[in-house]
Design an enzyme around this catalytic site. Structure first.
Site, PDB file in Angstrom:
ATOM      1  N   HIS A  79       0.825  -1.218   0.000  1.00 43.74           N
ATOM      2  CA  HIS A  79       0.000   0.000   0.000  1.00 43.74           C
ATOM      3  C   HIS A  79       0.857   1.265   0.000  1.00 43.74           C
ATOM      4  CE1 HIS A  79       0.318   0.902   4.412  1.00 43.74           C
ATOM      5  NE2 HIS A  79       0.336  -0.408   4.557  1.00 43.74           N
ATOM      6  N   ASP A  81      -0.102   4.418   1.110  1.00 39.91           N
ATOM      7  CA  ASP A  81      -0.311   5.437   2.147  1.00 39.91           C
ATOM      8  C   ASP A  81       0.484   5.122   3.408  1.00 39.91           C
ATOM      9  OD1 ASP A  81      -2.079   3.206   2.600  1.00 39.91           O
ATOM     10  OD2 ASP A  81      -3.150   4.403   4.088  1.00 39.91           O
ATOM     11  N   ASP A 142       6.382   1.217   6.353  1.00 36.83           N
ATOM     12  CA  ASP A 142       5.031   0.675   6.294  1.00 36.83           C
ATOM     13  C   ASP A 142       4.232   1.613   5.385  1.00 36.83           C
ATOM     14  OD1 ASP A 142       2.522  -0.351   6.715  1.00 36.83           O
ATOM     15  OD2 ASP A 142       2.391   0.196   8.816  1.00 36.83           O
ATOM     16  N   GLU A 176      -4.757   1.923   2.916  1.00 31.70           N
ATOM     17  CA  GLU A 176      -4.797   0.741   3.786  1.00 31.70           C
ATOM     18  C   GLU A 176      -4.867   1.147   5.249  1.00 31.70           C
ATOM     19  OE1 GLU A 176      -2.912  -2.531   6.305  1.00 31.70           O
ATOM     20  OE2 GLU A 176      -2.328  -0.445   6.072  1.00 31.70           O
ATOM     21  N   ASP A 199       3.746  -6.574   3.789  1.00 31.90           N
ATOM     22  CA  ASP A 199       3.365  -5.486   4.700  1.00 31.90           C
ATOM     23  C   ASP A 199       3.669  -5.856   6.148  1.00 31.90           C
ATOM     24  OD1 ASP A 199       2.255  -3.057   5.490  1.00 31.90           O
ATOM     25  OD2 ASP A 199       0.185  -3.759   5.414  1.00 31.90           O
ATOM     26  N   HIS A 381       4.841   3.538  12.225  1.00 28.74           N
ATOM     27  CA  HIS A 381       3.896   4.604  12.611  1.00 28.74           C
ATOM     28  C   HIS A 381       4.480   5.640  13.571  1.00 28.74           C
ATOM     29  CE1 HIS A 381       0.004   2.113  11.593  1.00 28.74           C
ATOM     30  NE2 HIS A 381       0.972   1.935  10.704  1.00 28.74           N
TER      31      HIS A 381
END
Length: 410
Positions: A79, A81, A142, A176, A199, A381
């Site tokens: 993904h 994003d 990520d 995602e 992922d 994150h």
């Protein structure tokens, strides 16, 4: 391969692709379009065929088969994003060659340090080339590491036609991180029997179990009166909301759970006397427990409605995705081949439940069984996110090995 993968990855992370849960568009942010256009050009440049991008920003491409065998079509997805919780603007990746096992100064001016004291798993990366942040943004491994690994694997196979393989499909998807990844994904057009999301996190991760997931939004209506004359009249909506939260089991929260344990997670609490809104996510691996958690929330809301009046509390619960194990167990081969691919490369597979979801959770229910494999990243994150280039190369080799195994077994 090392320089190629570093170059790709560092280029991708410099595009801000943070997704936005409050946006109704797809992709939810313009930055994802910027990256998507770059990726389309790159897929064409490396020699992929049938490169398409649709009106929602979903990219698909084909590596045609070069074998006469009847090999099932397999797919690889990542993904575009990055997480909404932490900024992905102006990412300045830093490369640490031959990591020595000590503190890494991410940002001297702001005293931000990536330390093995806080992150003991850094000890596993002694001697590796690491890519870190500058301490002010997330990195975006990520899932831009997954994109770089898939792209590098495809380029390698195109450059080495002596490696026999069936048809391979690749997809890069938006949004995602806000749970919408597969919402507009055309499984029939993709046309794969099985797929893998690239992922995961650390080396060897292989995952085919995810949470069952729902979100709950609860609104509380109060009655505001001047506090000087409020006796017997004021109803403070924040206090009803606090009462609601206090009735959930305190130990069933993310900070107290691990492994196969589920939880309730209060994402946001916004309010004043007149009106308060709580936003939760509900997670559990076990379907019955998952249903019981939702029932528990409705039950607490019903009790408070009895106490304060039905009109004062409104609860809405929506399922987001389900445990993909139910769809992958019957076609266990898709996991077994990834397991064997890792073993062939002397990587110890680590099968564990995903304490989260991937696009694969939803895709598996849409008819495309999709387990998840590692990227090599850690601490997703946030500002302490980093990735081992050595393990990115291993992830790329796992993709190539999976493709080879499907051809050999056909």
């Amino acid at each position: 391969m090392k320089n190629e993968i570093i170059e790709r990855f560092t280029k991708y992370v410099q595009v801000d692709t943070q997704s936005d849960p409050n946006s109704d568009t797809c992709p939810s942010t313009p930055g994802q379009w910027t990256l998507a256009k770059m990726l389309v050009e790159e897929l064409k440049a490396i020699g992929m065929e049938e490169v398409t991008i649709d009106e929602n920003g979903y990219i698909m491409a084909t590596l045609p088969a070069n074998t006469d065998k009847d090999v099932p079509t397999i797919g690889f997805l990542a993904h575009m994003d990055t997480a909404p919780e932490f900024t992905g603007a102006n990412v300045k990746p830093q490369i640490v060659e031959n990591y020595d096992g000590n503190d890494i100064i991410l940002n001297e001016a702001l005293h931000i340090v990536l330390s093995p004291k806080d992150f003991p798993e850094l000890a596993n990366y002694k001697g590796h080339t690491l890519i870190t942040t500058d301490g002010t943004t997330l990195l975006g491994a990520d899932n831009k590491a997954g994109i770089a690994e898939i792209m590098t694997a495809m380029a390698y196979l195109i450059q080495h036609p002596e490696i026999k393989h069936g048809k391979v499909r690749v997809a890069f998807t938006p949004d995602e991180e806000i749970g919408r990844g597969p919402h507009k994904f055309d499984v029939a057009k993709f046309g794969a029997k099985y797929a893998y999301t690239v992922d995961g996190g650390p080396l060897g991760e292989l995952e085919y179990e995810s949470f069952n997931a729902a979100e709950a939004k609860i609104k509380f209506k109060g009655k505001n009166v001047h506090p000087g004359t409020a006796k017997g009249k004021m109803i403070n909506s924040m206090k009803i909301a606090m009462e609601f939260h206090a009735q959930l089991p305190a130990n069933e929260a993310p900070e107290h759970t691990e492994g196969y344990e589920g939880f309730y997670h209060l994402l946001s609490f916004q309010g004043n006397v007149e009106e308060t809104a709580l936003h939760y996510i509900i997670r559990d691996f076990d379907r019955e427990q998952f249903e019981a958690r939702k029932a528990k929330m409705r039950e607490i809301a019903a009790k408070l409605q009895e106490k304060y009046g039905k009109e004062r509390i409104a609860i809405e619960i929506k399922d987001q995705y389900y445990n993909m194990r139910e769809k992958i167990e019957p076609v266990r081969e898709v996991v077994d081949i990834a397991y064997e691919a890792m073993k062939n490369l002397n990587i110890e597979p680590k099968i564990s439940p995903i304490r989260g979801g991937t696009d694969g959770s939803q895709l598996s229910y849409m008819g495309l069984p999709t387990p998840n494999i590692f990227t090599g990243g850690e601490n997703f994150h946030g500002r302490y996110e980093y990735i081992s280039v050595d393990n990115m190369i291993k992830a790329t080799n796992v993709i190539i090995e999976i493709i080879k195994l499907f051809e050999q077994k056909a």
